[in-house]
Structures are given as structure tokens and as C-alpha cells.
Design a protein around this motif. Structure first.
Motif: not given
Length: 205
Positions: A99-121
Motif C-alpha cells: 500500500l503506497d509502496g509499503q507492505w501491510v497486513k490485511g485483516g478481516s476489517m482493517d489493515t495493520g503495518t508490516a515489518s520486515i526483519c533481517e538477521t544472520e539466519s
């Protein structure tokens, strides 16, 4: 006499060392075995924290995870599944979108922010949004808040889902910790190129 005393001292010291080693081993909790899923060469493993148990579903691609108790709940508290496809396609099929270039999480009645995390593994995406739940009163389209996490590979990924709360009730800390430990333990046998995964997520519109 001095030589005999010297030998006896070393024998005594060796016995004490053996006893201490045995006590240390006996007092060390056993390592929990890894659980394996997937198909062919595209497999993954994960570990359960103490007090949790699991069973495979009929299609052998998912695991239902429960807190150990005499009477388990009707629905799994955590679900873990193997998903084929590149990173962006798995994310989209699992309710994430841009959404507007950013990943979000869709829900049954709304959307929530999504976080991308990178670790060594791992390279993961996670997010929370409203979700439907069933209870004694029936189905509620937005009766819960669900958390979804995806551990990405280039050609396959592992999804982890949990209903974090119902009707505004806070998620128990032990469930939060169990989800984190399970996700952190996931390893893909063939994760592929990390840059390939990032490119898939960047190029998706």
C-alpha cells in the motif's frame, strides 16, 4: 611414600572430576529435537519450547501447535505451514500486500503495518490485523487480532500464525514467547539467495 600419596591424590582428583562431570550432565536439560517438514529437498525444521506440543495436519505440509494440557483447545493456538513460491507470492497469498509502496497486513476489517526483519539466519515479514474467530456464540468476523509471520526462502517459505487476543483480551506472555521462540528456531534447508528474496519483495506491486 611421597610417590604413593602423589598417585592417590591424582586418583582422588580424577574421581571428583568424573563425579562433577556426571552431575553437570545430569543437571543439564536435554536439547529439544528439531521437527521437520516440507517436501523433497525443500525442507525446513523448527523446535518447540518446553510445554508445547504439535501434530501434522492431513496434508503433511502444516503443523498444529498447542500448549500442553490435559484438554487441548479445539483450534490450534499456533499454525505453521510450508508454502511454495517466491517471497512476494507467498506474502500476497498470506494476506500481505503493498500500500503506497509499503507492505501491510490485511485483516478481516482493517489493515495493520508490516515489518520486515533481517538477521544472520532469517529474513521475515510480520504483521497483525483483525481476523474472524469462532466461539460458543458463533462466528465473529473481527472478533480477534491475528499475527502472521513468514520466514522467507527464495522458492519456498514457512508461515506462522497465531490469534493473539479475543475481544480485546491481551495475549498471554507465554504465548508471545512461544511464538517468538518457534519463529526464531525455523531453518530452511535451501533458503536460496537473500538478494533474490529482497528483489522479489521490492519488485512486487
Amino acid at each position: 611414600m611421597k610417590n604413593i600419596n602423589h598417585i592417590n591424590f591424582h586418583i582422588f582428583f580424577a574421581i571428583i572430576l568424573i563425579i562433577n562431570t556426571q552431575l553437570t550432565i545430569a543437571g543439564t536439560p536435554p536439547r529439544r529435537p528439531a521437527i521437520y517438514g516440507g517436501t523433497g529437498t525443500e525442507t525446513y525444521s523448527f523446535k518447540l519450547p518446553p510445554g508445547w506440543t504439535t501434530k501434522k495436519t492431513n496434508n503433511n505440509e502444516c503443523f498444529e501447535i498447542y500448549e500442553s494440557r490435559k484438554v487441548p483447545p479445539k483450534e490450534p493456538e499456533i499454525s505453521l505451514c510450508f508454502k511454495m513460491g517466491n517471497a512476494s507470492s507467498v506474502a500476497e497469498r498470506h494476506g500481505f500486500f503493498k500500500l503506497d509502496g509499503q507492505w501491510v497486513k490485511g485483516g478481516s476489517m482493517d489493515t495493520g503495518t508490516a515489518s520486515i526483519c533481517e538477521t544472520e539466519s532469517q529474513l521475515t515479514i510480520s504483521g497483525e490485523a483483525s481476523c474472524g474467530i469462532d466461539d460458543a456464540a458463533g462466528f465473529h468476523a473481527a472478533g480477534g487480532i491475528c499475527r502472521a509471520v513468514i520466514v522467507f526462502g527464495q522458492t519456498y517459505s514457512v508461515t506462522v500464525d497465531m490469534i493473539t487476543n479475543r475481544f480485546g483480551k491481551p495475549v498471554p506472555i507465554r504465548k508471545d514467547e512461544a511464538l517468538r521462540k518457534i519463529v526464531d528456531s525455523i531453518r530452511l534447508s535451501s533458503p536460496g539467495s537473500r538478494e533474490g528474496i529482497k528483489e522479489s519483495l521490492r519488485s512486487h506491486d
